[in-house]
Design a protein around this motif. Structure first.
Motif, PDB file in Angstrom:
ATOM      1  N   VAL A 177     -10.164 -68.775  55.047  1.00  0.00           N
ATOM      2  CA  VAL A 177      -9.491 -67.631  54.407  1.00  0.00           C
ATOM      3  C   VAL A 177      -8.780 -66.842  55.499  1.00  0.00           C
ATOM      4  N   THR A 178      -7.503 -66.539  55.304  1.00  0.00           N
ATOM      5  CA  THR A 178      -6.692 -65.814  56.294  1.00  0.00           C
ATOM      6  C   THR A 178      -5.886 -64.712  55.601  1.00  0.00           C
ATOM      7  N   ASN A 179      -5.009 -64.109  56.405  1.00  0.00           N
ATOM      8  CA  ASN A 179      -4.088 -63.064  55.896  1.00  0.00           C
ATOM      9  C   ASN A 179      -4.860 -61.928  55.203  1.00  0.00           C
ATOM     10  N   PHE A 180      -5.840 -61.372  55.905  1.00  0.00           N
ATOM     11  CA  PHE A 180      -6.658 -60.319  55.310  1.00  0.00           C
ATOM     12  C   PHE A 180      -5.923 -58.971  55.342  1.00  0.00           C
ATOM     13  N   SER A 181      -6.255 -58.194  54.336  1.00  0.00           N
ATOM     14  CA  SER A 181      -5.816 -56.794  54.335  1.00  0.00           C
ATOM     15  C   SER A 181      -6.671 -56.028  53.328  1.00  0.00           C
ATOM     16  N   MET A 182      -6.803 -54.727  53.586  1.00  0.00           N
ATOM     17  CA  MET A 182      -7.538 -53.861  52.656  1.00  0.00           C
ATOM     18  C   MET A 182      -6.622 -52.706  52.265  1.00  0.00           C
ATOM     19  N   THR A 183      -6.536 -52.463  50.974  1.00  0.00           N
ATOM     20  CA  THR A 183      -5.689 -51.380  50.464  1.00  0.00           C
ATOM     21  C   THR A 183      -6.544 -50.411  49.653  1.00  0.00           C
ATOM     22  N   PRO A 184      -6.596 -49.118  50.021  1.00  0.00           N
ATOM     23  CA  PRO A 184      -7.318 -48.129  49.221  1.00  0.00           C
ATOM     24  C   PRO A 184      -6.523 -47.810  47.946  1.00  0.00           C
ATOM     25  N   LEU A 185      -7.180 -47.736  46.795  1.00  0.00           N
ATOM     26  CA  LEU A 185      -6.537 -47.437  45.506  1.00  0.00           C
ATOM     27  C   LEU A 185      -7.213 -46.231  44.867  1.00  0.00           C
ATOM     28  N   ASN A 186      -6.382 -45.410  44.174  1.00  0.00           N
ATOM     29  CA  ASN A 186      -6.972 -44.273  43.457  1.00  0.00           C
ATOM     30  C   ASN A 186      -7.455 -44.729  42.103  1.00  0.00           C
ATOM     31  N   SER A 187      -7.862 -43.803  41.310  1.00  0.00           N
ATOM     32  CA  SER A 187      -8.439 -44.135  40.004  1.00  0.00           C
ATOM     33  C   SER A 187      -7.420 -44.764  39.069  1.00  0.00           C
ATOM     34  N   LYS A 188      -6.128 -44.591  39.355  1.00  0.00           N
ATOM     35  CA  LYS A 188      -5.078 -45.171  38.518  1.00  0.00           C
ATOM     36  C   LYS A 188      -4.601 -46.529  39.068  1.00  0.00           C
ATOM     37  N   GLY A 189      -5.250 -47.019  40.106  1.00  0.00           N
ATOM     38  CA  GLY A 189      -4.880 -48.305  40.668  1.00  0.00           C
ATOM     39  C   GLY A 189      -3.699 -48.236  41.589  1.00  0.00           C
ATOM     40  N   LYS A 190      -3.358 -47.011  42.033  1.00  0.00           N
ATOM     41  CA  LYS A 190      -2.236 -46.838  42.943  1.00  0.00           C
ATOM     42  C   LYS A 190      -2.745 -46.705  44.386  1.00  0.00           C
ATOM     43  N   LYS A 191      -1.916 -47.179  45.299  1.00  0.00           N
ATOM     44  CA  LYS A 191      -2.268 -47.064  46.700  1.00  0.00           C
ATOM     45  C   LYS A 191      -2.312 -45.612  47.107  1.00  0.00           C
ATOM     46  N   THR A 192      -3.325 -45.262  47.880  1.00  0.00           N
ATOM     47  CA  THR A 192      -3.464 -43.880  48.315  1.00  0.00           C
ATOM     48  C   THR A 192      -3.853 -43.839  49.787  1.00  0.00           C
ATOM     49  N   GLY A 193      -3.436 -42.761  50.424  1.00  0.00           N
ATOM     50  CA  GLY A 193      -3.796 -42.582  51.825  1.00  0.00           C
ATOM     51  C   GLY A 193      -4.839 -41.506  52.003  1.00  0.00           C
ATOM     52  N   TRP A 194      -5.350 -41.017  50.891  1.00  0.00           N
ATOM     53  CA  TRP A 194      -6.321 -39.929  50.950  1.00  0.00           C
ATOM     54  C   TRP A 194      -7.729 -40.475  50.744  1.00  0.00           C
ATOM     55  N   PHE A 195      -8.563 -40.133  51.700  1.00  0.00           N
ATOM     56  CA  PHE A 195      -9.943 -40.608  51.684  1.00  0.00           C
ATOM     57  C   PHE A 195     -10.666 -40.130  50.422  1.00  0.00           C
ATOM     58  N   THR A 196     -10.430 -38.875  50.032  1.00  0.00           N
ATOM     59  CA  THR A 196     -11.160 -38.296  48.899  1.00  0.00           C
ATOM     60  C   THR A 196     -10.682 -38.849  47.562  1.00  0.00           C
ATOM     61  N   GLN A 197      -9.474 -39.408  47.516  1.00  0.00           N
ATOM     62  CA  GLN A 197      -8.936 -39.915  46.256  1.00  0.00           C
ATOM     63  C   GLN A 197      -9.201 -41.407  46.056  1.00  0.00           C
ATOM     64  N   THR A 198      -9.801 -42.075  47.022  1.00  0.00           N
ATOM     65  CA  THR A 198     -10.004 -43.517  46.939  1.00  0.00           C
ATOM     66  C   THR A 198     -11.119 -43.846  45.965  1.00  0.00           C
ATOM     67  N   ALA A 199     -10.790 -44.686  44.971  1.00  0.00           N
ATOM     68  CA  ALA A 199     -11.769 -45.087  43.952  1.00  0.00           C
ATOM     69  C   ALA A 199     -12.111 -46.576  44.080  1.00  0.00           C
ATOM     70  N   ASN A 200     -11.166 -47.363  44.584  1.00  0.00           N
ATOM     71  CA  ASN A 200     -11.378 -48.809  44.738  1.00  0.00           C
ATOM     72  C   ASN A 200     -10.807 -49.278  46.070  1.00  0.00           C
ATOM     73  N   LEU A 201     -11.404 -50.367  46.553  1.00  0.00           N
ATOM     74  CA  LEU A 201     -10.869 -51.041  47.739  1.00  0.00           C
ATOM     75  C   LEU A 201     -10.380 -52.413  47.311  1.00  0.00           C
TER      76      LEU A 201
END
Length: 299
Positions: A177-201
């Motif tokens: 398995v290659t090409n790893f990345s992690m994207t934080p998502l808010n409750s609406k499934g949108k990418k977010t840069g805010w730690f407090t708004q992250t609901a999913n990884l």
């Protein structure tokens, strides 16, 4: 008176002649006797020498038998040689007690010695033939052993080569398995840069192409380790086998593997407060660790 003197002189003369003749006879017979004694002594000495020579030959023959019986492994031949050795010893014992003047018996013993020696020559020829045959067999056995050893080494090498090949194939069949990345998502499934708004990884990855791996339905396990070393998991029962141990996983996903590369994602829903710091994500397929990467979670 003159006649009497003449008669006495005649008698004395005759007596002197007789005494002289007797003296000569005595000297002759004494010399003859001495000559016979000397001849007899010479004959006895010769007979003693003859006896000693025969006795020496018997002793040498006895030693030769001993030497042969200790070097052969054929039981039947050893028994025959032992019988002849016993016979030689008996004849030797008889010879030692036989008087030197018994020329007839010594001659007989000498003849028997010649007979035993002929028998021995036959046995020696048999021993030489057996030794030659045994030597040939030993050489053949050595050659066979060398060929067997060479064949065994070849089989062992082929086995090692096969094992190495199996290991290579086994390693080649391990998926990656290659090409790893992690994207934080808010409750609406949108990418977010805010730690407090992250609901999913959202973890994105690529299952690499592998024509050696067995195709079919697969399960990928995601294992997320926090900065403090704890594994994120929804239940203590969420475990899988790895290196003969049961370890916890964070999330799983089933997929069909065809051998071609496949891009996919897997999610972790945050249900607790996550500490800031460095996290580690590991991926497992078919009981093998197939990839890992680290990511920060701190904004």
């Amino acid at each position: 008176m003159d006649s009497i003197k003449k008669k006495n002189f005649t008698i004395i003369t005759i007596a002197a002649v007789i005494v002289a003749i007797l003296g000569i006879a005595v000297i002759y017979f004494v010399r003859k006797a001495n000559q016979k004694d000397a001849e007899m002594a010479e004959i006895v000495e010769q007979m003693n020498f003859e006896k000693q020579q025969v006795e020496k030959e018997y002793s040498n023959l006895n030693q030769e038998f001993s030497g042969y019986t200790s070097n052969i492994k054929n039981d039947s031949l050893v028994k025959l040689l032992d019988n002849q050795k016993t016979k030689v010893q008996q004849l030797l014992d008889e010879l030692r007690v036989t008087k030197s003047t018994n020329a007839r018996r010594i001659a007989q013993l000498k003849q028997e010695l010649a007979t035993v020696r002929m028998v021995m020559i036959q046995y020696v020829n048999q021993i030489d033939s057996l030794n030659s045959a045994n030597k040939m067999l030993r050489n053949e056995n050595v050659e066979v052993h060398k060929k067997y050893q060479a064949a065994t080494e070849t089989v062992q090498q082929l086995s090692k080569d096969k094992e190495s090949l199996n290991q290579v194939v086994s390693r080649a069949s391990i998926m990656e398995v290659t090409n790893f990345s992690m994207t934080p998502l808010n409750s609406k499934g949108k990418k977010t840069g805010w730690f407090t708004q992250t609901a999913n990884l959202q973890f994105s990855y690529t299952v690499s192409k592998n024509v050696t791996a067995q195709p079919g339905d697969k399960t990928i396990y995601l294992r997320i380790t926090r900065p403090d070393g704890d594994v994120l998991t929804k239940s203590p029962n969420n475990v899988f086998s790895f290196e003969n141990k049961e370890i916890a996983y964070s999330a799983t996903k089933n997929f069909e593997f065809t051998g071609d590369a496949k891009n996919d994602v897997i999610f972790w829903k945050i249900g607790e407060i996550l500490p800031k710091g460095m996290y580690r994500a590991e991926f497992f397929i078919d009981g093998n660790r197939v990839g890992s990467f680290s990511f920060k979670f701190e904004k």
